[in-house]
Write an enzyme that holds these catalytic residues in place. Structure first.
Site, PDB file in Angstrom:
ATOM      1  CG  ASP A   1      -1.869   1.184   1.257  1.00 19.56           C
ATOM      2  OD1 ASP A   1      -1.930   1.912   0.230  1.00 19.56           O
ATOM      3  OD2 ASP A   1      -2.547   1.382   2.281  1.00 19.56           O
TER       4      ASP A   1
ATOM      5  CE  LYS B   1      -0.341   3.650   3.435  1.00 25.30           C
ATOM      6  NZ  LYS B   1      -1.277   4.227   4.388  1.00 25.30           N
TER       7      LYS B   1
ATOM      8  NE  ARG C   1     -11.860   3.380   4.039  1.00 23.48           N
ATOM      9  CZ  ARG C   1     -11.802   4.358   4.943  1.00 23.48           C
ATOM     10  NH1 ARG C   1     -12.787   5.225   5.051  1.00 23.48           N
ATOM     11  NH2 ARG C   1     -10.751   4.478   5.728  1.00 23.48           N
TER      12      ARG C   1
END
Ligand code: BES
Ligand code: ZN
Ligand code: ZN
Length: 490
Positions: A263, A270, A344
């Site tokens: 991720d 990030k 999600r």
């Protein structure tokens, strides 16, 4: 795994050089008369001078001229406070102590104060889980790393049957925890969706698990557009793994695991610090695959399905962007407001797909939010559920194996936070406000069955060693789920 046996207690007949003996606070020196004789009264002397008093995790080592050459006392603390977790920790502590001192094998006396089955089970968990290592990528100085390869549990004749049963059962679960840890620790470069599928195929070989893999084209054709969206920036096509353990039972539990193989945050990249941790974003999937292996090996009498969407979350010219809108598998449209809230999205499609299996209950596990780490740290996972019976089952199983979860609320009022101006729903709540809850509320939009969501962002991996969890993937959830599934009907 470490080879483990049980033998009937006879101090003068030990197979290994060292014998570990658990001692409670306040125990009398006379309890250790036989061992004391081997050590030239050193044990009695230590009790007299209070040099060793059974204090929790304190160690005292004695030399003996006869077998066993080394007698190691490990403090078990107060007898009335002793429990399975303390047994795990004490056994782990003793095993690591001996491994650090270059022992290759040892014997351990079954701890008192617990049912023999529970004591043997906890000892085996503590030792095996503590001595887990991930050395596949080390090529140098391997000979300098000492590894214990076997140990034995010494017990009274009347307990041997229980001890053997505990060893047999726990070994199957521990093997699965090892697998979950391996999959977590594996570098992302070696676990893109394609390689993950290959790995899962190997794990399924020789078992009665059914495996089906949906490739990118099938995922797309089915309309799992949220998985497709997250996958857009990656060079590796997404996969969707379906594992099934079939039993002659009515109940069917579907387990869904977040399988982000890395991720990066997508184009809303990030921060650079700690980015390597995001190889662990696959931990939900790792736990689900490993749990299915254990359930199958234990031949549990319950149907269990594992659903694992696999993709990287990467930035590229083709990557999905904030403002994009996609139609989910369920039919609901989702506006993307953050490309780092990808978990999600893939879970939403998997959860909607889970309905197809007519589940008695669905449980998803995901390293879903940093907010959950802020709220609960790395000892408790966040538990969200629309079903109290299910939630209690999970909580009780977690307490029993010490993989603890804490119930969190699905706050009705916060549903407003995920309303979208342009689509049915958006993938981001209010910034800095109840992030773990709004993520769970988002998932809830895609289910209409008894469901629980376990946010394992804090518990799935750790950055520093714990008593029986080395730095890295912990395998959190495997022991909990096996315990829960085993007791499903009770
Ligand atoms: N994989 C992360 C969550 C995470 C954070 C796991 C820290 C382990 C440790 C997830 O995909 C993510 O990035 N979540 C965001 C959501 C936010 C953008 C709404 C987060 O928690 O910051
Ligand atoms: Zn993310
Ligand atoms: Zn993520």
């Amino acid at each position: 795994m470490i080879e483990v046996n049980s033998t009937i207690k006879d101090y003068l007949n030990v197979r290994h050089k060292a014998l570990v003996v658990g001692v409670f606070e306040g125990q009398q020196a006379s309890d250790f008369k036989v061992l004391n004789e081997l050590t030239n009264d050193e044990i009695f002397e230590d009790f007299k001078t209070n040099e060793f008093n059974g204090e929790l995790k304190k160690i005292s080592m004695y030399h003996s001229k006869k077998e066993p050459k080394r007698i190691m006392f490990i403090g078990l603390g107060k007898r009335e406070e002793f429990n399975k977790e303390r047994a795990r920790e004490c056994a782990a502590h003793a095993a690591k102590f001996l491994q650090n001192r270059n022992f290759k094998a040892f014997s351990i006396e079954l701890f008192e104060g617990l049912e023999p089955y529970d004591a043997a089970y906890a000892i085996n968990e503590g030792i095996q889980l503590a001595l887990y290592n991930f050395l596949y990528y080390k090529t140098r100085e391997l000979d300098k790393i000492n590894q214990i390869t076997k140990y034995e549990i010494k017990c009274a004749k009347s307990n041997k049957k229980d001890v053997d049963k505990a060893i047999e059962h726990s070994n199957k679960v521990i093997k699965a925890v090892y697998l979950a840890r391996d999959l977590a620790n594996e570098p992302s470069s070696d676990k893109n969706p394609d390689l993950m599928v290959k790995r899962i195929k190997e794990e399924v070989k020789g078992t009665t698990l059914k495996l089906k893999v949906l490739d990118y084209e099938e995922i797309k054709k089915l309309g799992m557009n949220l998985i497709v969206a997250v996958n857009k920036g990656s060079a590796y096509p997404a996969k969707f793994v379906i594992l099934e353990h079939k039993a002659k039972a009515k109940e069917k539990v579907v387990l869904v695991g977040k399988g982000i193989t890395f991720d990066s945050g997508g184009i809303q990249l990030k921060p650079e610090r700690g980015l390597e941790e995001m190889k662990y974003d696959i931990c939900g999937a790792a736990t689900v695959v490993a749990t299915l292996k254990a359930v199958n090996e234990l031949n549990l009498n319950i149907n269990v399905v594992g659903l694992v969407p696999l993709t990287e979350n990467m930035p590229s010219g083709a990557a999905y962007k904030p403002g994009d809108i996609f139609k989910s598998y369920s039919g609901k449209t989702v506006e993307i407001l953050h490309t780092d809230a990808e978990g999600r999205l893939i879970l939403a499609d998997a959860l909607a797909y889970a309905k197809k299996f007519k589940p008695s209950a669905v449980i998803d596990l995901a390293t879903l939010t940093g907010a959950c780490v802020v709220a609960l740290g790395n000892e408790y996972a966040g538990l969200f559920s629309n079903d109290e019976t299910l939630s209690n089952k999970i909580k009780n199983a977690g307490d029993s194996v010490y993989e603890r979860v804490w119930p969190m609320p699905l706050v009705e009022e916060y549903k407003d936070d995920i309303k979208s101006a342009f689509a049915d729903i958006k993938n981001l709540g209010e910034r800095g406000s109840a992030g773990a809850i709004t993520a769970a509320l988002f998932l809830q939009e895609f289910i209409d069955y008894p469901w629980a969501h376990i946010d394992i962002a804090g518990t799935a991996y750790i950055l520093k060693d714990k008593p029986y969890k080395p730095k890295g993937g912990t395998g959190f959830g495997v022991r909990l789920l096996v315990e829960m599934l085993e007791n499903w009907k009770k």
